[in-house]
Design a protein around this motif. Sequence first.
Motif, PDB file in Angstrom:
ATOM      1  N   UNK A   3       0.764  -1.474   0.048  1.00  0.00           N
ATOM      2  CA  UNK A   3      -0.054  -0.075  -0.023  1.00  0.00           C
ATOM      3  C   UNK A   3       1.052   1.195  -0.004  1.00  0.00           C
ATOM      4  N   UNK A   4       0.358   2.371  -0.617  1.00  0.00           N
ATOM      5  CA  UNK A   4       1.222   3.387  -0.629  1.00  0.00           C
ATOM      6  C   UNK A   4       0.280   4.733  -0.306  1.00  0.00           C
ATOM      7  N   UNK A   5       0.770   5.384   0.490  1.00  0.00           N
ATOM      8  CA  UNK A   5       0.148   6.866   0.604  1.00  0.00           C
ATOM      9  C   UNK A   5       0.964   7.822   0.727  1.00  0.00           C
ATOM     10  N   UNK A   6       0.922   9.068   0.139  1.00  0.00           N
ATOM     11  CA  UNK A   6       1.704  10.269  -0.238  1.00  0.00           C
ATOM     12  C   UNK A   6       0.637  11.527   0.333  1.00  0.00           C
ATOM     13  N   UNK A  17      -1.340  10.442   7.660  1.00  0.00           N
ATOM     14  CA  UNK A  17      -0.857   9.522   6.660  1.00  0.00           C
ATOM     15  C   UNK A  17      -0.716   8.121   7.550  1.00  0.00           C
ATOM     16  N   UNK A  18      -0.347   8.093   8.612  1.00  0.00           N
ATOM     17  CA  UNK A  18      -0.512   6.566   9.104  1.00  0.00           C
ATOM     18  C   UNK A  18      -1.558   6.238   9.368  1.00  0.00           C
ATOM     19  N   UNK A  19      -2.606   6.874   9.651  1.00  0.00           N
ATOM     20  CA  UNK A  19      -4.084   6.373   9.934  1.00  0.00           C
ATOM     21  C   UNK A  19      -4.553   5.867   8.545  1.00  0.00           C
ATOM     22  N   UNK A  20      -4.203   6.627   7.491  1.00  0.00           N
ATOM     23  CA  UNK A  20      -4.652   5.789   6.114  1.00  0.00           C
ATOM     24  C   UNK A  20      -3.740   4.605   5.905  1.00  0.00           C
ATOM     25  N   UNK A  21      -2.337   4.806   6.242  1.00  0.00           N
ATOM     26  CA  UNK A  21      -1.792   3.239   5.973  1.00  0.00           C
ATOM     27  C   UNK A  21      -2.374   2.084   6.886  1.00  0.00           C
ATOM     28  N   UNK A  23      -5.380   1.783   7.159  1.00  0.00           N
ATOM     29  CA  UNK A  23      -6.462   1.406   6.605  1.00  0.00           C
ATOM     30  C   UNK A  23      -6.353   0.555   5.194  1.00  0.00           C
ATOM     31  N   UNK A  24      -4.937   0.475   4.808  1.00  0.00           N
ATOM     32  CA  UNK A  24      -4.420  -0.335   3.700  1.00  0.00           C
ATOM     33  C   UNK A  24      -3.732  -1.844   4.080  1.00  0.00           C
ATOM     34  N   UNK A  25      -3.858  -1.959   5.608  1.00  0.00           N
ATOM     35  CA  UNK A  25      -3.378  -2.936   6.114  1.00  0.00           C
ATOM     36  C   UNK A  25      -3.943  -4.392   5.539  1.00  0.00           C
ATOM     37  N   UNK A  26      -5.478  -4.351   5.157  1.00  0.00           N
ATOM     38  CA  UNK A  26      -5.921  -5.631   4.872  1.00  0.00           C
ATOM     39  C   UNK A  26      -5.516  -6.069   3.267  1.00  0.00           C
ATOM     40  N   UNK A  27      -4.604  -5.369   2.831  1.00  0.00           N
ATOM     41  CA  UNK A  27      -4.059  -5.741   1.373  1.00  0.00           C
ATOM     42  C   UNK A  27      -2.967  -6.702   1.725  1.00  0.00           C
ATOM     43  N   UNK A  28      -2.502  -6.965   3.074  1.00  0.00           N
ATOM     44  CA  UNK A  28      -1.260  -7.688   3.423  1.00  0.00           C
ATOM     45  C   UNK A  28      -0.036  -7.081   3.253  1.00  0.00           C
ATOM     46  N   UNK A  29       0.897  -7.280   4.181  1.00  0.00           N
ATOM     47  CA  UNK A  29       2.157  -6.812   4.014  1.00  0.00           C
ATOM     48  C   UNK A  29       3.162  -7.428   5.285  1.00  0.00           C
ATOM     49  N   UNK A  30       4.364  -7.170   5.019  1.00  0.00           N
ATOM     50  CA  UNK A  30       5.250  -7.809   6.037  1.00  0.00           C
ATOM     51  C   UNK A  30       6.063  -6.766   6.877  1.00  0.00           C
ATOM     52  N   UNK A  31       6.019  -5.710   6.232  1.00  0.00           N
ATOM     53  CA  UNK A  31       7.105  -4.428   6.771  1.00  0.00           C
ATOM     54  C   UNK A  31       6.423  -3.174   6.374  1.00  0.00           C
ATOM     55  N   UNK A  32       6.889  -2.160   7.004  1.00  0.00           N
ATOM     56  CA  UNK A  32       6.265  -0.868   6.569  1.00  0.00           C
ATOM     57  C   UNK A  32       7.249   0.288   6.826  1.00  0.00           C
TER      58      UNK A  32
END
Length: 152
Positions: A3-6, A17-21, A23-32
């Motif tokens: 996920x990308x936020x700018x 920005x971090x709140x929006x990030x 919201x993208x967690x559901x897409x799956x990730x391993x680091x941020x």
Amino acid sequence: MCGIIAGISLEPILKTTLTQLERLEYRGYDSAGFAVIHNNQISAIKTVGETKKLAFPKALSDATIAIAHTRWATHGIPSETNAHPHILDNKYAIIHNGIIENHADLKNKYQIDTLSETDSEIIVHLYKHFLAVTDSQEAAWESTILELEGSW
Ligand code: GLU
């Protein structure tokens, strides 16, 4: 999938920005990670695992320019070094979603050493290279993108 936020704002932007990030967690990730420009310095904070571990120093809380990323590693293990953003010379910062298929060829062609194991970091080095030989940021990006094969 990453996920990308700018964002750029007249108001402090980091919390949003971090709140929006998140919201993208559901897409799956391993680091941020995220980067802000504050007092003309780029500062980056990265973590392996959940975005809620991205503790940001209070000193950065009034920054008004931020980029943030959740990474789903394709090249290189999940680690803070491999997490995005990738910063160069405290001047350029990139986050990337996708795969740069020809990253190894580009490293050879332009004799580039990268800090991370990612395919993505090549982008920021190419941008710096082209900025030195073109007359504008737009031209440098165009030249950079013309070199990339894959998805972004
Ligand atoms: N290929 C890049 C990496 O491994 C980006 C992965 C993603 O889309 O999150 O860092």
